[in-house]
Write an enzyme that holds these catalytic residues in place. Sequence first.
Site, PDB file in Angstrom:
ATOM      1  N   LYS A  88     -25.912 -32.269 -16.811  1.00 21.19           N
ATOM      2  CA  LYS A  88     -24.806 -31.945 -17.730  1.00 21.19           C
ATOM      3  C   LYS A  88     -23.955 -30.754 -17.295  1.00 21.19           C
ATOM      4  CE  LYS A  88     -24.756 -34.723 -19.914  1.00 21.19           C
ATOM      5  NZ  LYS A  88     -24.472 -36.071 -19.328  1.00 21.19           N
ATOM      6  N   HIS A 134     -30.640 -33.906  -9.120  1.00 23.90           N
ATOM      7  CA  HIS A 134     -30.819 -32.768 -10.036  1.00 23.90           C
ATOM      8  C   HIS A 134     -32.052 -31.948  -9.627  1.00 23.90           C
ATOM      9  CE1 HIS A 134     -27.864 -34.183 -12.869  1.00 23.90           C
ATOM     10  NE2 HIS A 134     -28.562 -35.160 -13.355  1.00 23.90           N
ATOM     11  N   SER A 150     -24.204 -30.613 -24.378  1.00 24.06           N
ATOM     12  CA  SER A 150     -23.925 -31.878 -23.698  1.00 24.06           C
ATOM     13  C   SER A 150     -25.227 -32.670 -23.511  1.00 24.06           C
ATOM     14  CB  SER A 150     -23.267 -31.559 -22.348  1.00 24.06           C
ATOM     15  OG  SER A 150     -22.940 -32.721 -21.660  1.00 24.06           O
TER      16      SER A 150
HETATM   17  P1  A3P Z   1     -19.508 -32.859 -22.246  1.00 24.78           P
HETATM   18  O1  A3P Z   1     -20.691 -33.623 -22.763  1.00 24.78           O
HETATM   19  O2  A3P Z   1     -19.529 -31.412 -22.667  1.00 24.78           O
HETATM   20  O3  A3P Z   1     -18.214 -33.523 -22.521  1.00 24.78           O
HETATM   21  P2  A3P Z   1     -23.016 -34.484 -15.851  1.00 24.78           P
HETATM   22  O4  A3P Z   1     -22.124 -35.333 -15.005  1.00 24.78           O
HETATM   23  O5  A3P Z   1     -23.692 -33.388 -15.086  1.00 24.78           O
HETATM   24  O6  A3P Z   1     -23.955 -35.314 -16.635  1.00 24.78           O
HETATM   25  O7  A3P Z   1     -22.094 -33.684 -16.871  1.00 24.78           O
HETATM   26  C1  A3P Z   1     -21.417 -34.353 -17.889  1.00 24.78           C
HETATM   27  C2  A3P Z   1     -20.459 -33.378 -18.524  1.00 24.78           C
HETATM   28  O8  A3P Z   1     -19.362 -33.128 -17.634  1.00 24.78           O
HETATM   29  C3  A3P Z   1     -19.868 -33.940 -19.816  1.00 24.78           C
HETATM   30  O9  A3P Z   1     -19.650 -32.796 -20.654  1.00 24.78           O
HETATM   31  C4  A3P Z   1     -18.569 -34.534 -19.290  1.00 24.78           C
HETATM   32  O10 A3P Z   1     -17.588 -34.765 -20.274  1.00 24.78           O
HETATM   33  C5  A3P Z   1     -18.139 -33.448 -18.307  1.00 24.78           C
HETATM   34  N1  A3P Z   1     -17.133 -33.923 -17.334  1.00 24.78           N
HETATM   35  C6  A3P Z   1     -17.222 -34.958 -16.488  1.00 24.78           C
HETATM   36  N2  A3P Z   1     -16.070 -35.115 -15.817  1.00 24.78           N
HETATM   37  C7  A3P Z   1     -15.230 -34.148 -16.230  1.00 24.78           C
HETATM   38  C8  A3P Z   1     -13.880 -33.790 -15.908  1.00 24.78           C
HETATM   39  N3  A3P Z   1     -13.148 -34.468 -15.040  1.00 24.78           N
HETATM   40  N4  A3P Z   1     -13.337 -32.723 -16.556  1.00 24.78           N
HETATM   41  C9  A3P Z   1     -14.054 -32.029 -17.454  1.00 24.78           C
HETATM   42  N5  A3P Z   1     -15.343 -32.321 -17.802  1.00 24.78           N
HETATM   43  C10 A3P Z   1     -15.921 -33.374 -17.199  1.00 24.78           C
END
Ligand code: A3P
Length: 286
Positions: free
Chosen positions: A44, A99, A129
């Site tokens: 996240k 991860h 998240s």
């Molecule tokens: P949120 O749940 O706060 O929206 P991961 O890929 O490590 O699982 O992280 C997911 C988080 O990164 C989510 O956060 C997602 O919305 C955010 N995310 C992914 N792509 C993004 C982008 N282009 N700009 C901003 N946040 C992004």
Amino acid sequence: MAVEYVTYQGIKFPPAYNSEQSLHFAHKEFQVQDDDVFNVTYPKSGTVWMIEILSLIRSGGDPAWNRTVLNSNRVPWFTTRLGLESALSYPRPRLLTCHLPVQLFPTSFFGSRAKVVYTLRNPKDVLVSYFYFSKMCSSYKDPESFKQFLQDFLSGDVPHGSWFDHVRGWMEMKGKENFFFITYEELQQDLRGSVRQLCQFLEQELDDGAINSVVENASFRAMKENKMCNSTLLPRDIMDQEKGTFLRKGICGDWKNHFTVAQSEAFDRIYQDRMGGLTEAFPWDS
Ligand code: A3P
């Protein structure tokens, strides 16, 4: 159905993708190549975002690859059973993702010239998240409550282990020339500048037009529309889109809508205790 996590070397992993054997293989037997580039994160923290950025940089800003090939096939999760197959049959130079905490990272990486891009994020936003993600993803336990999830996160009793240990462990690599770390907050604040820094680290020259294309195609809006990275193609028994959205809010500071003042203060005390000795100042520290 009750979720039973896989445990490898004291760290829990979600069962749908990982097994003790696949994690052992990744740790002890996976042969890292000098031209490998690894995208490493605690969950996240912007993993899928960095996957988009790295694959766009790799293709010189041309979005065709990102738009036609699933992110997990572009940048395979080599710790998982399926991801490993894809990683092993992947033409070099490879982009890979995981991860893993540093102590479980492939031993063959150390001493190699392969590169690691480590993205980290304000742990309070990570927690929020992670809470929503755990609700929609079937290989994670559905959190009993936010309060309980907060306790589990603080004590490191969540899949992939403690955020504090993960970050502290990887920060030991700081200063090594094949290690680059960046925060989610920096990506938010200045994506173009971050892409330029990444290009430099990856020794890949992109002209202004190509950089613009990376910035445009890695934007939250573009990613939400792209089925190759927005997780909507995942079957319901893996990710239940009725229970949430993978690309949920994509903002900094959503934790303020979830933490009480007392919870935030208790978090800060533990954060100070666990991270206080680090010389690094992260954007959320000021
Ligand atoms: P949120 O749940 O706060 O929206 P991961 O890929 O490590 O699982 O992280 C997911 C988080 O990164 C989510 O956060 C997602 O919305 C955010 N995310 C992914 N792509 C993004 C982008 N282009 N700009 C901003 N946040 C992004």
